[in-house]
Write an enzyme that holds these catalytic residues in place. Structure first.
Site, PDB file in Angstrom:
ATOM      1  N   CYS A   1       0.792  -1.116   0.004  1.00 45.66           N
ATOM      2  CA  CYS A   1       0.098   0.046   0.172  1.00 45.66           C
ATOM      3  C   CYS A   1       0.794   1.018   0.026  1.00 45.66           C
ATOM      4  O   CYS A   1       1.561   1.378   0.808  1.00 45.66           O
ATOM      5  CB  CYS A   1      -1.068  -0.185   1.304  1.00 45.66           C
ATOM      6  SG  CYS A   1      -1.603   1.635   1.751  1.00 45.66           S
TER       7      CYS A   1
ATOM      8  N   CYS B   1       0.832   3.374   3.323  1.00 42.91           N
ATOM      9  CA  CYS B   1       1.685   2.664   4.262  1.00 42.91           C
ATOM     10  C   CYS B   1       3.151   2.659   4.069  1.00 42.91           C
ATOM     11  O   CYS B   1       3.977   2.912   5.020  1.00 42.91           O
ATOM     12  CB  CYS B   1       1.330   1.055   4.355  1.00 42.91           C
ATOM     13  SG  CYS B   1      -0.570   0.688   4.768  1.00 42.91           S
TER      14      CYS B   1
END
Length: 366
Positions: free
Chosen positions: A101, A104
Site C-alpha cells: 500500500c 503504508c
C-alpha cells in the site's frame, strides 16, 4: 534478503512481512547500472492462512478496487507482533499495514528516515482480523506508546503527529493527536468516511515553526506536495502496474512465485487474478480521468515533481528530505521491480532524486 535500511527487518522481527526477495537479472534496466532490486513484495498485501483460490482473488480485487493504490494479494501466514522493545521514555511503535500500500509505504519511509524502530503487523485486507480492535477499518494504523498507548489513523496524520512530537517537547503525544480530530463526511455514493482537515500541519509554536520553516513559503510548499502525493500521485499506481494483460500477468507471476502456492491454486491466482486486476485498472483509469496511455499521466506527474524540486536542490527540503520528499518516495517505491517503474526511470528525470532518497534513508538506518 530484506531491504538493508528497514530497521524492523534488520532486527529479524518481521516474519509477517517476509515476502520481499532480491532478484538478479542478466540485463540491467537502462536507468540503473547496478544490480536491480526486485519488486516490493506484491504478495504481502492480503495474507491469511488456508484461504481458497477464490477468496484470494476476491482479496486482490477488494484491495485494488478502492483505488487507493497497489494492494496486491497472496496467501501468507501472518503473525502479530508486540510493540518494539525500546529504551524507557522512547516511542514504542507498531504499524498495521498492507506492505504494498503506498500510504503504508509513506509511513515506513518516514519512520526509517527518522531512525524510529517499529514493529509491523501485516493485515489481511478481507477479514482484517489483525485490526479487529479498531473501529477505524483502514490501514495504515500506528499504535504508539509514549507512556500510554495511543492509536493514530491516516498516513498523513501519523506522519504529522509523530513529526510534531519529535520536534516539540511541550506536549504529550496524546495531546498532539487531539489536534487532528476526525471529521465524518459522506461521499457522493453515500458512504460515511473520516477526513482530517489539518492533517498536513505540524502543530508547533512560533519558535519551533521558525526553526523548521525559516520562511513561510517552505511550509506552504511542503504541505502542497504532501497533499498532491495523496490526492493525485497515489491514484496513478494501480492503472500503470496493470496497464496491459502482460503487465498484469507479470505482477501475478511474481506473486505466485513468492507466495508459496499449491500448483492449482497458483495457476488460478496467476491467470484469473491477472485478468481481474487488468479490468479493475481500467475502471480506476476512468474514475480518475486518466489518458488512454496511463504512462503519460505518470510521466507528467513525476516530471512535475522533479521540476518542483529544481536543479539547485538535492531535495524539496533542501539538503535533506522534508515530509513531501518522503511522501512522494514512499508512493513511488511500491512499483519497484515492475515494468512501470523501469519505464518511469527511463522516460522521466526522476532517477537522480530517487537514488538520493534511497541513499539517505539507507544511511539513516545504519
Amino acid at each position: 534478503p530484506p531491504r538493508p535500511f528497514s530497521r524492523p527487518l534488520r532486527a529479524g522481527k518481521m516474519a509477517a512481512a517476509a515476502g520481499r526477495a532480491w532478484r538478479v537479472t542478466a540485463l540491467l534496466p537502462p536507468w540503473r547500472l547496478r544490480a536491480p532490486r526486485s519488486p516490493y513484495s506484491l504478495a504481502a498485501g492480503a495474507g491469511g492462512g488456508g484461504g481458497s483460490g477464490g477468496r484470494l482473488l476476491l482479496g486482490a480485487a477488494f484491495a485494488l478496487g478502492g483505488g487507493t493504490g497497489l494492494y496486491l494479494a497472496a496467501r501468507h501466514r501472518l503473525r502479530e507482533h508486540s510493540a518494539a522493545e525500546l529504551p524507557a521514555g522512547s516511542l514504542q511503535l507498531t504499524l498495521y499495514q498492507y506492505k504494498t500500500c503506498p500510504f503504508c509505504s509513506k509511513v515506513r519511509a518516514f519512520l526509517d528516515y527518522h531512525g524510529l524502530p517499529y514493529e509491523i503487523v501485516e493485515v489481511n485486507p478481507i477479514m482484517r482480523r489483525e485490526i479487529k480492535f479498531s473501529s477505524y477499518r483502514k490501514v495504515p494504523i500506528l499504535l504508539a506508546n509514549a507512556g500510554s498507548p495511543l492509536q493514530l489513523n491516516d498516513s498523513s496524520v501519523i506522519i504529522s503527529a509523530i513529526k510534531t512530537y519529535l520536534i516539540s517537547k511541550r506536549n504529550s503525544l496524546e495531546e498532539i493527536v487531539s489536534f487532528y480530530p476526525p471529521m465524518k463526511t459522506v461521499t457522493e455514493q453515500g458512504k460515511e468516511v473520516f477526513e482530517y482537515g489539518n492533517k498536513y500541519w505540524l502543530m508547533l509554536d512560533e519558535k519551533e515553526t521558525k526553526r523548521v520553516y525559516p520562511v513561510k513559503e517552505v511550509r506552504v510548499e511542503e504541505m502542497k506536495w504532501r497533499k498532491w502525493a495523496d490526492d493525485w500521485l497515489v491514484h496513478l499506481i494501480s492503472p500503470n502496474v496493470y496497464r496491459t494483460p502482460r503487465e498484469a500477468l507479470a505482477s501475478f507471476d511474481y506473486i505466485v512465485r513468492e507466495g508459496k502456492f499449491g500448483t492449482m491454486e497458483g495457476l488460478f491466482a496467476k491467470y484469473l487474478g491477472a485478468v481481474a486486476m487488468f479490468f479493475v485498472s481500467k475502471r480506476l483509469k476512468k474514475r480518475h480521468n486518466l489518458r488512454d496511455n496511463v504512462r503519460e499521466d505518470l510521466y507528467e506527474a513525476v516530471n512535475e515533481w522533479v521540476k518542483a524540486v529544481g536543479k539547485h536542490r538535492l531535495f524539496l527540503g533542501g539538503n535533506q528530505p522534508n515530509l513531501a520528499d518522503l511522501a512522494v518516495y514512499g508512493v513511488l517505491r511500491v512499483m519497484e521491480g515492475l515494468e512501470a517503474f523501469d519505464d518511469m526511470m527511463v522516460h522521466t528525470e526522476i532517477q537522480p532524486w530517487y537514488q538520493r532518497m534511497e541513499d539517505v534513508i539507507r544511511k539513516a538506518a545504519v
